[in-house]
Write an enzyme that holds these catalytic residues in place. Structure first.
Site, PDB file in Angstrom:
ATOM      1  N   ARG A 120       0.852  -1.193   0.000  1.00  0.00           N
ATOM      2  CA  ARG A 120       0.000   0.000   0.000  1.00  0.00           C
ATOM      3  C   ARG A 120       0.890   1.246   0.000  1.00  0.00           C
ATOM      4  O   ARG A 120       1.177   1.816   1.053  1.00  0.00           O
ATOM      5  CB  ARG A 120      -0.915  -0.011   1.224  1.00  0.00           C
ATOM      6  N   ASP A 156       2.111   5.043  -0.264  1.00  0.00           N
ATOM      7  CA  ASP A 156       1.482   6.273   0.209  1.00  0.00           C
ATOM      8  C   ASP A 156       1.328   7.292  -0.908  1.00  0.00           C
ATOM      9  O   ASP A 156       1.857   7.132  -2.007  1.00  0.00           O
ATOM     10  CB  ASP A 156       2.323   6.893   1.325  1.00  0.00           C
ATOM     11  N   TYR A 184      12.471  -1.596  -2.291  1.00  0.00           N
ATOM     12  CA  TYR A 184      12.229  -0.179  -2.562  1.00  0.00           C
ATOM     13  C   TYR A 184      13.522   0.495  -2.979  1.00  0.00           C
ATOM     14  O   TYR A 184      14.611   0.142  -2.516  1.00  0.00           O
ATOM     15  CB  TYR A 184      11.689   0.523  -1.316  1.00  0.00           C
ATOM     16  N   ARG A 193      11.409   5.820   4.160  1.00  0.00           N
ATOM     17  CA  ARG A 193      11.705   7.258   4.145  1.00  0.00           C
ATOM     18  C   ARG A 193      12.344   7.704   5.456  1.00  0.00           C
ATOM     19  O   ARG A 193      13.203   8.590   5.483  1.00  0.00           O
ATOM     20  CB  ARG A 193      10.416   8.034   3.871  1.00  0.00           C
TER      21      ARG A 193
END
Length: 255
Positions: free
Chosen positions: A59, A61, A119, A206
């Site tokens: 999911r 963002d 990622y 992040r």
């Protein structure tokens, strides 16, 4: 699943700039916000002439991109599975593209069958960032010490509690995750932070990237960084970087 249906696995990419994220929004959400899931479900609904539920592997963002998101759905349309690629792309907005469609095992679940997510977080370093790059990377005015960053990265490997890097609204019952790869590497005149794990907490990538860069800039000793990671205290983490530099790069599966 009814015998007339088959499971279809999609690999897709999207520019997350103008989306509120992957997940379909509730009816009470502010009007006008698009989700990637809802866009694809709308296209599937047109093809099937009925609602079709789509499950994603992750999911992402608001503002986060994908180069290798995976999603699954059930279909009773009698056509070669590869034809879903041009058929869906003809119905989707330009900032979402289906890259591949294959028939999956009958009980395939895009989220729960995934063994690893990777990622990438992308930076432009040392020079002025160009306008088109600002949608897909974050600007660093300096060139970081990659060797020092990677010494920090090695502290992340293995299974551990990553509460230090969990956003305050994260609802995960367990904050334990297994990181199998974490590395910074140069790419042209830019920099990429690559991290792979079985799963991630909300805004974890992040937060990790922002914390490690903050520590590198201030030459924080290795043992002090280890203490930050092991403290399980969000207040000790560095800044959480903006969404636009982050890409869901690929998803791997057990089967």
């Amino acid at each position: 699943m009814p015998l007339s249906q088959r499971a279809v696995k999609l690999t897709l990419a999207y520019d997350g700039t103008d989306f509120c994220g992957w997940q379909r929004q509730s009816p009470n959400t502010v009007a006008g916000l698009r989700s990637v899931q809802e866009c694809i479900e709308t296209a599937l609904g047109i093809m099937h002439k009925r609602p079709v539920a789509l499950t994603g592997a992750g999911r992402t963002d608001s503002g986060v991109h994908a180069a290798g998101q995976v999603a699954g759905f059930c279909s009773d349309i009698n056509m070669e599975v590869g034809r879903f690629v041009p058929a869906l792309n003809g119905l989707l907005p330009r900032d979402v593209r289906i890259l591949r469609a294959v028939e999956a095992i009958p009980d395939f679940h895009a989220r729960f069958d995934a063994s690893s997510r990777t990622y990438h977080y992308r930076f432009v370093c040392g020079r002025q960032i160009l306008p088109h790059e600002s949608r897909y990377a974050v600007h660093l005015k300096r060139r970081p010490d990659v060797a020092l960053l990677n010494s920090y990265c090695r502290l992340l490997l293995g299974e551990r509690d990553f509460s230090t890097f969990a956003a305050s609204g994260d609802s995960s019952k367990s904050k334990s995750r297994h990181v199998t790869r974490a590395i910074f590497y140069p790419e042209g005149d830019g920099l990429v932070f690559e991290i792979a794990a079985n799963a991630f907490l909300w805004k974890m990538v992040r937060s990790i990237a922002g914390t490690l860069l903050h520590c590198e800039e201030h030459a924080v000793p290795l043992e002090a960084v280890r203490e930050i990671i092991e403290a399980r205290d969000r207040k000790l983490a560095g800044p959480t970087l903006p969404a636009q530099g982050l890409f869901l790069w690929k998803v791997d599966y057990y089967r």
